[in-house]
Design a protein around this motif. Structure first.
Motif, PDB file in Angstrom:
ATOM      1  N   HIS A  42       0.825  -1.075   0.103  1.00  0.00           N
ATOM      2  CA  HIS A  42       0.055  -0.052   0.055  1.00  0.00           C
ATOM      3  C   HIS A  42       0.925   1.177   0.010  1.00  0.00           C
ATOM      4  O   HIS A  42       1.933   1.331   0.531  1.00  0.00           O
TER       5      HIS A  42
ATOM      6  N   HIS B 172       7.354  -6.227   3.399  1.00  0.00           N
ATOM      7  CA  HIS B 172       7.087  -5.202   4.199  1.00  0.00           C
ATOM      8  C   HIS B 172       8.353  -5.115   5.396  1.00  0.00           C
ATOM      9  O   HIS B 172       8.985  -6.076   5.582  1.00  0.00           O
TER      10      HIS B 172
ATOM     11  N   GLY C 217       4.505  -0.005   3.883  1.00  0.00           N
ATOM     12  CA  GLY C 217       3.674  -0.188   2.636  1.00  0.00           C
ATOM     13  C   GLY C 217       4.344   0.365   1.214  1.00  0.00           C
ATOM     14  O   GLY C 217       4.279  -0.428   0.263  1.00  0.00           O
TER      15      GLY C 217
ATOM     16  N   GLN D 125       8.396  -3.745  11.358  1.00  0.00           N
ATOM     17  CA  GLN D 125       7.589  -2.843  12.305  1.00  0.00           C
ATOM     18  C   GLN D 125       7.803  -3.220  13.518  1.00  0.00           C
ATOM     19  O   GLN D 125       6.934  -2.962  14.685  1.00  0.00           O
TER      20      GLN D 125
ATOM     21  N   GLU E 224      -4.821   0.686   3.632  1.00  0.00           N
ATOM     22  CA  GLU E 224      -4.515  -0.233   4.332  1.00  0.00           C
ATOM     23  C   GLU E 224      -4.337   0.218   5.742  1.00  0.00           C
ATOM     24  O   GLU E 224      -4.607  -0.605   6.818  1.00  0.00           O
TER      25      GLU E 224
HETATM   26 MN    MN Z   1       1.859  -1.538   6.240  1.00  0.00          MN
END
Ligand code: MN
Ligand code: GLV
Ligand code: MN
Length: 416
Positions: free
Chosen positions: A87, A194, A99, A197, A132
């Motif tokens: 995203h 990705h 994203g 995180q 997202e």
């Molecule tokens: Mn994300």
């Protein structure tokens, strides 16, 4: 079918340049990105993405919820493409990678295959999924959720942001309500790159996370109705203070999540006092709760304990608390064959790796319910994300993009 050598590599500098070029759309003074879904900056990045996809020879189409698909033909067009992407929307104070890395790495994979003159057996399709993040419109990952049938398109189109603007109006205002009905673009599998995180890959000095599972999510909307009254003249025992009530709820939620630690997390991310004033006892507060666990049974316990704690606090404080579950996303178990394909690509490229559970939600988690899906993670600095400080290295981004490309090639096959 031809075998592709591990020395086929994406162009690391080109990928890095595109990440920084698109970070201009919604750049914040602190070096992050504010690109709320379907806002003017989202239109800018979408226009950029469409133009680059078309320049790379992709056939671009947009669905009724604004998700963008760029199709690269394969030798056998009777096969549904392998999807890859992520995203381009961000949090209000988001970073450059969440994203963005997965979407631009998908573009980079196409550019690399074009440069190398590689035709895949199965077509591939690069994707930019709408909303997202879920910060302007709830729920998060709403377009991929509608794609898999968790919500109807009309339901999602009617969702409103804090200003009362609907998804339909927002799509029309930036010209991204596409002609293709949601769900039309079929895939035979989906792979999403990705940033992690979280802190695990960095702490263990691993370059690649082979994502085999993802946490489930519970989202609630809450509203506390107490009673506004004078801050100076209302004795403490007579107060029905909405903010003091929320404070107790936050701490109760924290205790409930900690009880299951490290298998659960809980957050109150939004709290809005109606008509706030320094010398008025808060009478009404709207708030949100986000609770997550990779274990469905723990999710049920979190829900039960949270409701019980809130009922007790509300009755003791003589306030009314409305507490509605607005979204329940079960934990994800990614497709074992695709997870193996990601792991094999990491091994073939000689990259350090480990299996990992995603703490965040991703479009791939939704898509996994109707097709084989998997994810590739790369480390981010100090595990920080949803923050303007979010950072990742060029080498790790390139490594992740190479794993993405070789996973996709293993799945799509090479025609010539
Ligand atoms: Mn994300
Ligand atoms: C998306 O970023 C989520 O995990 O909430
Ligand atoms: Mn995010």
């Amino acid at each position: 079918m031809t075998k592709i050598a591990s020395n086929l590599q994406i162009d690391s500098a080109r990928l890095w340049d595109t990440i920084h070029e698109t970070a201009k759309f919604g750049a914040t003074p602190k070096g992050g990105v504010r690109r709320l879904t379907l806002g003017p900056e989202d239109k800018q990045v979408r226009d950029w993405f469409r133009a680059r996809c078309e320049a790379a020879g992709l056939e671009v189409h947009v669905d009724a919820l604004g998700s963008m698909f760029g199709l690269r033909k394969g030798r056998d067009m009777s096969k549904a493409p392998i999807g890859l992407g992520s995203h381009l929307d961000t949090q209000p104070t988001g970073g450059k990678y969440d994203g963005v890395l997965g979407t631009l790495a998908a573009l980079e994979v196409v550019r690399t295959l074009n440069d190398a003159g590689i035709e895949t057996e199965t077509p591939i399709c690069i994707c930019n999924w709408t909303n997202e993040e879920g910060s302007r419109f709830a729920p998060a990952m709403m377009a991929s959720a509608a794609y898999v049938g968790d919500f109807t398109t009309d339901d999602i189109l009617s969702r409103k942001d804090a200003e009362g603007v609907t998804v339909a109006q927002a799509l029309d205002s930036i010209g991204y309500r596409g002609a293709t009905p949601v769900g039309t673009q079929k895939f035979s599998g989906f792979v999403e790159l990705h940033i992690e995180q979280g802190p695990i890959l960095e702490a263990e000095n691993k370059t690649i996370g082979v994502v085999d599972s993802g946490q489930g999510v519970l989202w609630y909307d809450g509203k506390i109705t107490g009673f506004e009254s004078h801050a100076g003249s209302t004795p403490m025992p007579l107060r029905r203070d909405a903010l003091a009530t929320l404070s107790e709820i936050v701490l109760a939620m924290e205790a409930i999540a900690r009880k299951h630690g490290p298998k659960a997390v809980g957050t109150v991310g939004e709290a809005v006092i109606a008509n706030p004033s320094r010398n008025v006892i808060p009478g009404e507060i709207a708030f949100t709760v986000d609770c997550r666990s990779a274990d469905a049974a723990i999710m049920d316990v979190l829900d039960k304990d949270l409701r019980a704690a809130i009922a007790e606090i509300a009755s003791r404080r003589k306030v009314e608390v409305q507490f509605d579950l607005i979204w329940r996303k079960p934990p994800t178990h990614f497709d074992p064959k695709l997870v193996d394909a990601v792991e094999n690509a990491a091994k073939m490229l000689g990259l350090s790796h480990r299996r990992i559970t995603s703490g965040a939600g991703h479009d791939a988690c939704n898509l996994n319910t109707v097709m084989p899906a998997a994810m590739v993670f790369v480390p981010c600095k100090d595990g920080i994300s949803h923050n303007e400080l979010e950072d990742a290295t060029q080498a790790d981004c390139a490594a992740g993009a190479n794993v993405l490309m070789h996973t996709v090639l293993a799945l799509a096959g090479v025609a010539s």
